[in-house]
Scaffold this active site. Structure first.
Site, PDB file in Angstrom:
ATOM      1  N   TYR A  47       0.855  -1.195   0.000  1.00 24.94           N
ATOM      2  CA  TYR A  47       0.000   0.000   0.000  1.00 24.94           C
ATOM      3  C   TYR A  47       0.883   1.234   0.000  1.00 24.94           C
ATOM      4  CZ  TYR A  47      -5.029  -0.418   0.158  1.00 24.94           C
ATOM      5  OH  TYR A  47      -6.332  -0.551  -0.203  1.00 24.94           O
ATOM      6  N   GLU A  49      -0.491   4.835  -0.499  1.00 23.73           N
ATOM      7  CA  GLU A  49      -1.305   6.040  -0.778  1.00 23.73           C
ATOM      8  C   GLU A  49      -0.462   7.292  -0.597  1.00 23.73           C
ATOM      9  OE1 GLU A  49      -4.916   5.879   1.507  1.00 23.73           O
ATOM     10  OE2 GLU A  49      -5.666   4.188   0.333  1.00 23.73           O
ATOM     11  N   ASP A 193      -6.131  13.894 -25.043  1.00 21.73           N
ATOM     12  CA  ASP A 193      -6.102  12.493 -24.629  1.00 21.73           C
ATOM     13  C   ASP A 193      -5.445  11.706 -25.765  1.00 21.73           C
ATOM     14  OD1 ASP A 193      -6.587   9.834 -24.147  1.00 21.73           O
ATOM     15  OD2 ASP A 193      -8.669  10.115 -23.503  1.00 21.73           O
ATOM     16  N   THR A 219      -3.411   6.347 -22.006  1.00 20.70           N
ATOM     17  CA  THR A 219      -3.289   5.012 -21.433  1.00 20.70           C
ATOM     18  C   THR A 219      -1.851   4.567 -21.695  1.00 20.70           C
ATOM     19  OG1 THR A 219      -4.064   4.062 -23.503  1.00 20.70           O
ATOM     20  CG2 THR A 219      -5.702   4.320 -21.763  1.00 20.70           C
ATOM     21  N   LYS A 222      -1.667   0.747 -25.045  1.00 25.67           N
ATOM     22  CA  LYS A 222      -2.038   0.622 -26.466  1.00 25.67           C
ATOM     23  C   LYS A 222      -0.754   0.651 -27.302  1.00 25.67           C
ATOM     24  CE  LYS A 222      -6.702   2.354 -25.798  1.00 25.67           C
ATOM     25  NZ  LYS A 222      -6.943   3.221 -24.647  1.00 25.67           N
ATOM     26  N   ARG A 228      -1.765  -2.293 -18.540  1.00 23.43           N
ATOM     27  CA  ARG A 228      -3.008  -1.513 -18.595  1.00 23.43           C
ATOM     28  C   ARG A 228      -2.915  -0.425 -17.522  1.00 23.43           C
ATOM     29  NH1 ARG A 228      -5.928  -4.438 -21.861  1.00 23.43           N
ATOM     30  NH2 ARG A 228      -7.527  -2.839 -21.919  1.00 23.43           N
TER      31      ARG A 228
END
Ligand code: DSN
Length: 424
Positions: A47, A49, A193, A219, A222, A228
């Site tokens: 974790y 954060e 984008d 992203t 691609k 991903r």
């Protein structure tokens, strides 16, 4: 605990499907072993954060280093000043930008989903069209190219706070200086984008939005051929002359707004295993081999469009500048859904896609979208493109002939099965 045979058998089946088929979904790719290994690593246990050196958990010294490397490489790759590599996806990256820049009810102007845009650019079925008041520009009916005049007209009339450019199914390059010119007239921000053509932009094979647009999202899976995920960047020349929502109008204040919009604004713990894998992918994308790969993607795509046109297929906008092609199937008397289903039976994977001014619903569509990133990763070069287009044509020309489709499948499997699945 015993191995979960049910799931691992399904993974093996999917591996076989990927190995033996021709993957033409424009948004998919095959990652390298290193991208895969880092993604499947023990970093998933952690974790973290917060941001590097500013976490809400102990024990983050190592993942801090990983995340800093990912940020540094992303900035180097795109010539960006700042990056946040935590968005879990492109949609999450866009959600964070909208949260950072707008108040609920503010106006946004995006590329129409039915002309090739994306859900998160204002579609009414998406948060971006529910929380914000969305307007759309499209393509010119005749040229099927982005209608910048329409963009300007709507921008002047509605005065949106944010103009979004970028697409899921648009095969031409964008005129970023022109969009900036429009945005400057109404003091709007621009979000570019670049999820689809990111790899072509990073390798300078397409126009660079970072010089003209205020905020960039992408992203990473691609054309970039990473895990991903999503990313947000600010360009070298970022300035906010409009004093919109944030104070001071400088890069630091915008970056801090975007950081807070990712966490705690829209996400919890970052996926440090995916961030490690992003770092590996950015490292790969900085190499000469990747540039050679991207050039081949573009060459394959351009040739594929020509070969389709030679076989009397109608291509939206008459060709492609990037990795993708949108085919209008109306003249073939076949819907996008039929084409997708039957091509899939021949192990050629594509997706049905709306074409501009489509009369069919999104579930049927009049088109299919194809792209060359994945087949190029598997080593397809110009000399095999004609064979692949012949296979596509054979299926579409014999859409109700299952025997011919099974014969095509055998040819497809023969062409693909011995090629390695992984990039490197
Ligand atoms: N699903 C992506 C694509 O295929 O383009 C967009 O989110």
């Amino acid at each position: 605990m015993s191995r979960d045979e049910i799931i691992f058998n399904l993974i093996d089946e999917e591996k076989k499907r990927q190995l033996q088929g021709i993957e033409l979904i424009a948004s998919e790719n095959f990652v390298s072993n290193d991208v895969m290994l880092s993604m499947g690593s023990i970093l998933t246990n952690k974790y973290a954060e917060g941001l590097p050196d500013k976490r809400y958990y102990g024990g983050c010294e190592i993942v801090d280093q990983v995340e800093k490397i990912a940020i540094k490489r992303a900035c180097k790759l795109f010539g960006a000043e700042w990056a946040n590599v935590q968005p879990h996806s492109g949609a999450q990256a866009n959600a964070s930008v909208l949260l950072a820049c707008l108040n609920p009810g503010d106006k946004i102007l995006g590329f129409d989903l039915s002309h090739g845009g994306h859900l998160t650019h204002g579609s009414t079925v998406n948060f971006s069209g529910k929380f914000y008041k969305s307007f759309f520009y499209g393509v010119n009916k005749k040229t099927e190219l982005i209608d910048y005049e329409q963009m300007e007209k709507i921008a002047k009339k509605e005065r949106p706070k944010l103009i979004i450019c970028g697409a899921s199914a648009y095969s031409r390059d964008w005129d970023y200086p022109r969009i900036r010119h429009i945005a400057d007239k109404i003091n709007a921000l621009i979000l570019a984008d670049i999820s689809h053509p990111a790899g072509l932009i990073a390798t300078k094979l397409l126009n660079d939005p970072l010089k003209h647009c205020h905020i960039i999202t992408s992203t990473t899976h691609k054309t970039l051929r990473g895990p991903r995920g999503g990313i947000i960047m600010l360009g070298q020349n970022f300035e906010n002359p409009f004093g919109l929502k944030w104070k001071n109008g400088n890069l630091k204040s915008m970056a801090s707004l975007l950081d807070s919009a990712v966490f705690p604004g829209t996400q919890g713990g970052p996926l440090e295993h995916v961030i490690a894998s992003k770092a590996v992918a950015f490292g790969e994308a900085l190499t000469e081999e990747y540039k050679t790969y991207m050039k081949q993607v573009q060459k394959n795509s351009s040739l594929m469009a020509k070969e389709l046109i030679n076989r009397n297929y109608s291509i939206i906008s008459g060709g492609t500048d990037n990795h993708s092609i949108l085919i209008n199937l109306n003249s073939k008397n076949v819907t996008g859904k039929m084409a997708e289903d039957k091509l899939c039976k021949a192990d050629i994977t594509v997706n049905k896609n709306m074409i501009p001014f489509d009369k069919e619903s999104p579930f049927i569509t009049s088109g299919i979208r194809i792209g060359t990133p994945a087949i190029t990763t598997r080593g397809i070069k110009e000399n095999e493109i004609s064979t692949i287009v012949d296979m596509i044509d054979k299926v579409i020309s014999n859409i109700n002939n299952d025997k011919i489709i099974s014969e095509v499948k055998i040819e497809v499997n023969k062409l693909m099965v011995n090629r390695p699945l992984f990039a490197w």
